[in-house]
Design an enzyme around this catalytic site. Structure first.
Site, PDB file in Angstrom:
ATOM      1  N   ILE A 222       0.815  -1.218   0.000  1.00 55.14           N
ATOM      2  CA  ILE A 222       0.000   0.000   0.000  1.00 55.14           C
ATOM      3  C   ILE A 222       0.848   1.267   0.000  1.00 55.14           C
ATOM      4  CG2 ILE A 222      -1.997  -1.083   1.095  1.00 55.14           C
ATOM      5  CD1 ILE A 222      -1.054   0.056   3.772  1.00 55.14           C
ATOM      6  N   GLY A 223       2.172   1.130   0.014  1.00 54.40           N
ATOM      7  CA  GLY A 223       3.030   2.305  -0.012  1.00 54.40           C
ATOM      8  C   GLY A 223       4.491   1.910   0.036  1.00 54.40           C
ATOM      9  N   SER A 226      11.748   5.617   1.652  1.00 52.30           N
ATOM     10  CA  SER A 226      13.175   5.356   1.786  1.00 52.30           C
ATOM     11  C   SER A 226      13.458   4.259   2.806  1.00 52.30           C
ATOM     12  CB  SER A 226      13.899   6.642   2.191  1.00 52.30           C
ATOM     13  OG  SER A 226      13.372   7.145   3.411  1.00 52.30           O
ATOM     14  N   PHE A 227      12.588   4.116   3.801  1.00 51.86           N
ATOM     15  CA  PHE A 227      12.769   3.097   4.835  1.00 51.86           C
ATOM     16  C   PHE A 227      12.495   1.713   4.265  1.00 51.86           C
ATOM     17  CE2 PHE A 227      11.363   0.356   8.268  1.00 51.86           C
ATOM     18  CZ  PHE A 227      12.218   0.652   9.313  1.00 51.86           C
ATOM     19  N   GLY A 228      11.422   1.576   3.478  1.00 55.10           N
ATOM     20  CA  GLY A 228      11.032   0.291   2.916  1.00 55.10           C
ATOM     21  C   GLY A 228       9.592   0.300   2.468  1.00 55.10           C
ATOM     22  N   VAL A 230       5.436  -0.698   2.561  1.00 51.67           N
ATOM     23  CA  VAL A 230       4.367  -0.775   3.554  1.00 51.67           C
ATOM     24  C   VAL A 230       3.288  -1.711   3.028  1.00 51.67           C
ATOM     25  CG1 VAL A 230       2.710   0.520   4.943  1.00 51.67           C
ATOM     26  CG2 VAL A 230       4.857   1.608   4.232  1.00 51.67           C
ATOM     27  N   LYS A 244       5.192  -1.701   8.004  1.00 50.90           N
ATOM     28  CA  LYS A 244       6.343  -1.137   7.288  1.00 50.90           C
ATOM     29  C   LYS A 244       7.560  -2.020   7.529  1.00 50.90           C
ATOM     30  CE  LYS A 244       7.163   3.380   7.503  1.00 50.90           C
ATOM     31  NZ  LYS A 244       7.694   4.677   8.010  1.00 50.90           N
ATOM     32  N   ASP A 342      10.802  15.963   9.907  1.00 54.41           N
ATOM     33  CA  ASP A 342      10.517  15.558   8.525  1.00 54.41           C
ATOM     34  C   ASP A 342       9.044  15.790   8.201  1.00 54.41           C
ATOM     35  OD1 ASP A 342      11.264  14.706   6.015  1.00 54.41           O
ATOM     36  OD2 ASP A 342      11.043  12.578   6.463  1.00 54.41           O
TER      37      ASP A 342
END
Length: 505
Positions: A222-223, A226-228, A230, A244, A342
């Protein structure tokens, strides 16, 4: 013919210390840099510049000026000698000629001129362009060079190879030791972090097996960020969650994971995304959040047609008020205070009723003491939203969040992203483009989908507070609490306007 000149947008970067524009096909005059009073290093080499212009003498802090390999013509201006801090002036490989100004002839300044037609502090030398510059030829003892040439060449080559191998060996050994030390430090840090994660006891700790089951083996994406990625998940009690999974293998990614678990384990607010739990096993780092089916504000404003939704002005103001409430809690309703660091449209998530919640606390910082005004830290954030004062000073405080939130407000008003490569250079940066219009009360830049939909006073109040939020000087920005008051008033004015028009929210 494509002519690229130095953009006038650089003139607004008044705190800039280093500017590297080498090999960018710039041509014409050196200009639009006169306001950069703090600039110390300027690299304009390997371009097609033809004229010095008049801006260089205004760069009072300049220490290094590299103009090599351009097409600069004529003589070197006398005024360059007035830049008192200049240590290096590289003029190599241009089309310059004539005597160099005596103002540049000082011990503290190195001037490089090789490859130019004729540049010298000696007037007589440059008055005789037909003559070759006088170069002292080194005296060499005459012996049978042919006989010994091969021998000496072999000796030199062998020595060079041996020396090079020694240097490489030293570098390799130093690199090995450094990497080993870093690995040991990371393992120690990770062990402490894992122990802390389990001691906080504020959220549920899931096993990787439970995560796989909840996400149906990570089926529904679903998304991503930069972290990874989702994924949509469903817990054993039927509750929908957003999962996530960290794919960023850098130390920053690991630190962000621990930081987010730590921050969200301490706070709860209706306008902050809540953490349901996490998984930290077999080097897998996974965060489990409440699921918000409305997606992000970025999806709605700029996403594909399937995701994009037209937001009227009242809903935009409601989203702004909700987000400001979340930030106000971080800054003023929590001890220690928390700076998000952020704030951006993609980190504002919505439920089905368009209630907004601030998310993603991986970069957040705490101010540990009540009387601390800032924390000095490496710059982190997103281009277009980043507070310029924080960027140049590395001193982070709540006003940095206010700047980023001001950019979000400008997006809600104008319906465009913070950085846009389309159009003219003057419109590239949303803040620099929109600010003069809104300060003048000129609403022609308002998102065209809002035309005829808003009360002018409501828009004026929102635009005024947005402009104040993005002031370059942080001391001139309002607090988030003051921003919230103004946004609530703007929202209520719009609701009254809709009621008078016979419309609902």
């Amino acid at each position: 013919m494509d002519m690229r000149v130095i953009s006038p947008t650089f003139s607004d970067l008044i705190y800039l210390k280093t500017l590297d524009l080498h090999n960018t096909s710039l041509s014409g005059e050196i200009k639009n840099l006169g306001s950069l009073q703090k600039l110390e290093i300027l690299n304009l080499s390997f371009n097609k510049l033809t004229s010095f212009g008049s801006d260089l003498i205004k760069l009072v802090s300049l220490k290094f000026l590299d103009l090599q390999n351009n097409s600069l013509q004529g003589t070197v201006p006398e005024s360059l000698g007035s830049i008192t801090n200049l240590h290096l002036l590289n003029l190599e490989n241009n089309r310059l000629q004539g005597p160099l100004p005596q103002s540049l002839n000082k011990d503290s300044l190195e001037v490089r001129t090789s490859g130019d037609l004729c540049l010298s502090f000696s007037t007589s030398t440059c008055n005789a362009p037909s003559e070759q510059p006088s170069i002292q030829i080194p005296q060499v003892t005459d012996f049978n060079m042919k006989k010994h040439h091969g021998y000496y060449r072999r000796v030199i080559i062998a020595g060079s190879v041996a020396g090079g191998l020694c240097v490489l060996l030293v570098i390799a050994l130093a690199t090995f030791i450094l990497r080993k030390k870093r690995r040991e430090e990371e393992v120690a840090s990770r062990t402490v972090a894992e122990r802390n994660l389990r001691n906080w006891n504020a959220t549920t700790i899931y096993s990787y097996k439970e995560i796989k089951l909840a996400t149906n083996n990570f089926k529904d994406v679903i998304g991503s960020g930069s972290f990874g990625s989702v994924y949509l998940g469903k817990l054993s009690d039927g509750k929908l969650v957003a999962v996530k999974v960290r794919s960023d293998q850098t130390q920053l990614g690991a630190d962000s994971f621990v930081n987010e678990v730590y921050i969200l384990s301490q706070i709860r607010h209706q306008n902050l995304v809540s953490l349901e739990g996490f998984c930290h096993e077999s080097q897998r780092q996974i965060l489990v959040y409440e699921y918000l089916p409305g997606g992000s504000l970025a999806d709605i404003l700029y996403g594909s047609k399937s995701k994009k939704t037209t937001l009227n002005w009242a809903r935009r103001m409601k989203i702004a008020v909700d987000s400001a409430k979340g930030l106000d809690y971080l800054h003023n309703g929590n001890s220690p205070r928390i700076i998000h660091r952020d704030v951006k449209c993609s980190n504002i998530l919505l439920d089905l009723e368009m209630n907004a919640k601030v998310s993603d606390f991986g970069l957040s910082k705490q101010l540990p003491q009540a009387d601390v005004t800032h924390v000095t830290t490496a710059v982190k954030g997103t281009a277009g939203y980043l507070d310029p004062e924080y960027y140049y000073t590395q001193q982070l405080n709540e006003k940095s969040d206010v700047y980023s939130f001001g950019v979000v407000l400008l997006e809600l008003i104008c319906g465009r992203e913070p950085l846009c490569h389309a159009g003219t250079p003057d419109s590239y940066n949303l803040v620099l483009w929109a600010k003069p219009y809104l300060q003048a009360g000129a609403f022609e830049i308002v998102d065209e989908s809002l035309v005829g939909d808003f009360d002018v006073e409501s828009m004026r109040k929102a635009a005024c507070i947005a402009v104040k939020c993005v002031e370059r000087d942080a001391s001139q920005r309002p607090t988030i609490a003051e921003v919230l008051v103004e946004l609530k008033e703007s929202y209520n004015i719009q609701l009254q306007y809709l009621a008078s028009q016979g419309h609902s929210n």
